[in-house]
Scaffold this motif. Structure first.
Motif, short mmCIF file in Angstrom:
data_model
loop_
_atom_site.label_atom_id
_atom_site.label_comp_id
_atom_site.label_asym_id
_atom_site.label_seq_id
_atom_site.Cartn_x
_atom_site.Cartn_y
_atom_site.Cartn_z
N LEU A 113 0.85 -1.19 0.00
CA LEU A 113 0.00 0.00 0.00
C LEU A 113 0.88 1.24 0.00
N LYS A 114 0.27 2.38 -0.36
CA LYS A 114 1.04 3.61 -0.38
C LYS A 114 1.54 3.98 1.01
N ALA A 115 0.79 3.65 2.05
CA ALA A 115 1.21 3.94 3.42
C ALA A 115 2.49 3.20 3.78
N HIS A 116 2.77 2.07 3.12
CA HIS A 116 3.96 1.28 3.41
C HIS A 116 5.12 1.60 2.48
N LEU A 117 4.90 2.44 1.51
CA LEU A 117 5.93 2.75 0.52
C LEU A 117 6.97 3.69 1.10
N GLY A 118 8.24 3.28 1.04
CA GLY A 118 9.34 4.14 1.48
C GLY A 118 9.87 4.97 0.33
N ARG A 119 10.30 4.29 -0.72
CA ARG A 119 10.81 4.95 -1.93
C ARG A 119 10.44 4.10 -3.13
N ILE A 120 10.54 4.72 -4.30
CA ILE A 120 10.31 4.02 -5.55
C ILE A 120 11.23 4.64 -6.59
N THR A 121 11.72 3.83 -7.50
CA THR A 121 12.57 4.34 -8.58
C THR A 121 11.78 5.34 -9.41
N GLU A 122 12.43 6.44 -9.74
CA GLU A 122 11.77 7.48 -10.54
C GLU A 122 11.37 6.94 -11.91
N ASP A 123 10.27 7.43 -12.42
CA ASP A 123 9.76 7.10 -13.76
C ASP A 123 9.45 5.62 -13.93
N THR A 124 9.00 4.97 -12.88
CA THR A 124 8.57 3.58 -12.98
C THR A 124 7.21 3.54 -13.64
N PRO A 125 7.05 2.83 -14.76
CA PRO A 125 5.75 2.79 -15.42
C PRO A 125 4.76 1.85 -14.72
N GLU A 126 3.52 1.96 -15.09
CA GLU A 126 2.48 1.08 -14.57
C GLU A 126 2.64 -0.32 -15.16
N HIS A 127 2.31 -1.35 -14.38
CA HIS A 127 2.39 -2.76 -14.78
C HIS A 127 3.81 -3.18 -15.14
N GLN A 128 4.78 -2.65 -14.43
CA GLN A 128 6.19 -2.98 -14.64
C GLN A 128 6.66 -3.86 -13.49
N GLY A 129 7.51 -4.83 -13.78
CA GLY A 129 8.06 -5.69 -12.73
C GLY A 129 9.05 -4.92 -11.88
N VAL A 130 8.94 -5.05 -10.56
CA VAL A 130 9.83 -4.37 -9.62
C VAL A 130 10.32 -5.36 -8.58
N VAL A 131 11.50 -5.09 -8.06
CA VAL A 131 12.02 -5.85 -6.93
C VAL A 131 11.74 -5.04 -5.68
N VAL A 132 11.25 -5.69 -4.64
CA VAL A 132 10.88 -5.03 -3.40
C VAL A 132 12.01 -5.21 -2.39
N TYR A 133 12.45 -4.09 -1.82
CA TYR A 133 13.52 -4.08 -0.83
C TYR A 133 13.00 -3.53 0.49
N SER A 134 13.69 -3.91 1.59
CA SER A 134 13.46 -3.24 2.86
C SER A 134 14.21 -1.91 2.80
N MET A 135 14.00 -1.05 3.78
CA MET A 135 14.70 0.24 3.79
C MET A 135 16.21 0.06 4.01
N THR A 136 16.62 -1.13 4.45
CA THR A 136 18.05 -1.42 4.63
C THR A 136 18.63 -2.17 3.43
N ASP A 137 17.96 -2.09 2.29
CA ASP A 137 18.41 -2.66 1.01
C ASP A 137 18.54 -4.18 1.03
N ILE A 138 17.65 -4.85 1.73
CA ILE A 138 17.58 -6.31 1.69
C ILE A 138 16.44 -6.70 0.76
N PRO A 139 16.69 -7.49 -0.30
CA PRO A 139 15.60 -7.86 -1.19
C PRO A 139 14.59 -8.77 -0.48
N LEU A 140 13.31 -8.38 -0.56
CA LEU A 140 12.25 -9.13 0.11
C LEU A 140 11.39 -9.94 -0.86
#
Length: 179
Positions: A113-140
């Protein structure tokens, strides 16, 4: 263990391109140790060519070899497994960082959810695959964006930003089906 057919290669690379873009070439054209993709019991493995050649003698009794990237369904659809997360994280084009209060809901299989979003790569398009990280850069895990970066800024706090696809919690929840 066999090489992928042309259709399987196309399906696999389309799926991988959704997450790592043109970095697919780095998977195949490695200078240190050439790697290849092989299919064994509908699962796709990313394995060193040297190890693959050594394993040809035990092929019928082989459980797995290399890194399991995912599985082909009976209809030919390819589904990425969380076991490919290390490779995806290494070459990811778009990334999302989750606040600490959003890590556990994501690892239990919920969307971000947006409330849980810390950061996102700029210019990320809709329906694009993303890797989710913790704020300490650990891939989740990884998922697909529900909104572009610009649309996400206007969204209410309960709006979905990333659709969940796989997370490291699956190692515990689905350990019998991952291998």
């Amino acid at each position: 263990m066999r090489p992928l057919t042309e259709q399987e290669v196309k399906t696999l690379f389309e799926k991988l391109a959704k997450y790592i873009g043109r970095n697919i070439t780095h998977l195949i054209d490695r200078q240190d140790d050439p790697h290849c993709f092989r299919v064994h019991r509908e699962r796709v493995y990313y394995v060193s060519e040297a190890i693959m050649r050594r394993a040809t003698g035990v092929n019928p009794h082989l459980m797995s070899l290399g890194i399991c990237f995912g599985k082909f369904s009976k209809t030919g659809i390819f589904r990425l497994h969380v076991t490919a997360l290390d490779i995806l994280a290494q070459y990811a084009k778009y990334k999302v960082w989750v606040k600490p209060n959003g890590e556990m809901p994501f690892m239990y299989g919920n969307h971000i959810l947006k409330a849980h979003l810390g950061r996102i790569t700029e210019d990320t398009p809709e329906h694009q695959g993303v890797v989710v990280y913790s704020m300490t850069d650990i891939p989740l895990g990884f998922g697909t964006t529900a909104r572009s970066t610009q649309d996400a800024k206007k969204l209410e706090p309960t709006g979905v930003i990333v659709f969940h696809q796989a997370d490291v919690g699956e190692y515990l929840r689905n350990e019998d089906t991952l291998v």
